[in-house]
Design a protein around this motif. Sequence first.
Motif, PDB file in Angstrom:
ATOM      1  N   ALA A 251       0.832  -1.205   0.000  1.00 19.47           N
ATOM      2  CA  ALA A 251       0.000   0.000   0.000  1.00 19.47           C
ATOM      3  C   ALA A 251       0.867   1.256   0.000  1.00 19.47           C
TER       4      ALA A 251
ATOM      5  N   GLU B  59       2.235   1.656  -3.514  1.00 13.96           N
ATOM      6  CA  GLU B  59       1.168   2.110  -4.417  1.00 13.96           C
ATOM      7  C   GLU B  59       0.896   3.595  -4.215  1.00 13.96           C
ATOM      8  N   HIS B  60       0.865   4.032  -2.971  1.00 14.09           N
ATOM      9  CA  HIS B  60       0.627   5.446  -2.669  1.00 14.09           C
ATOM     10  C   HIS B  60       1.749   6.319  -3.235  1.00 14.09           C
TER      11      HIS B  60
ATOM     12  N   GLY C  69       1.505   6.805  -6.874  1.00 15.63           N
ATOM     13  CA  GLY C  69       0.296   7.470  -7.339  1.00 15.63           C
ATOM     14  C   GLY C  69      -0.754   6.516  -7.882  1.00 15.63           C
ATOM     15  N   LEU C  70      -0.645   5.266  -7.524  1.00 13.33           N
ATOM     16  CA  LEU C  70      -1.612   4.260  -7.972  1.00 13.33           C
ATOM     17  C   LEU C  70      -2.738   4.130  -6.960  1.00 13.33           C
ATOM     18  N   PRO C  71      -3.899   3.643  -7.395  1.00 13.75           N
ATOM     19  CA  PRO C  71      -4.960   3.371  -6.421  1.00 13.75           C
ATOM     20  C   PRO C  71      -4.529   2.245  -5.485  1.00 13.75           C
ATOM     21  N   ILE C  72      -4.784   2.422  -4.214  1.00 12.81           N
ATOM     22  CA  ILE C  72      -4.374   1.438  -3.221  1.00 12.81           C
ATOM     23  C   ILE C  72      -5.325   0.250  -3.257  1.00 12.81           C
ATOM     24  N   SER C  73      -4.747  -0.943  -3.314  1.00  8.31           N
ATOM     25  CA  SER C  73      -5.558  -2.159  -3.376  1.00  8.31           C
ATOM     26  C   SER C  73      -6.338  -2.355  -2.084  1.00  8.31           C
ATOM     27  N   SER C  74      -7.397  -3.110  -2.170  1.00 11.70           N
ATOM     28  CA  SER C  74      -8.239  -3.330  -0.990  1.00 11.70           C
ATOM     29  C   SER C  74      -7.487  -4.164   0.048  1.00 11.70           C
TER      30      SER C  74
END
Length: 64
Positions: free
Chosen positions: A24, A27-28, A31-36
């Motif tokens: 996470a 990803e942050h 700049g990517l969407p953070i996975s669930s």
Amino acid sequence: MKALLRAIAGRCETHDRASYAVTARLEHEAGLPISSPPDSITDQFMDPDLIDCGNRRCRTKRKS
């Protein structure tokens, strides 16, 4: 047998596997969407950077 092979390869059960906290964070930063998050609260917050497993190789790797 798996523990022996991990030791021979110099692998660490704690630090050489994917964790949600590290994924996470990466990803942050990218700049990517953070996975669930995973269902387990332990898996959600387990951060290997905060754990001292006692392995000299892991301590050296984290300091650099």
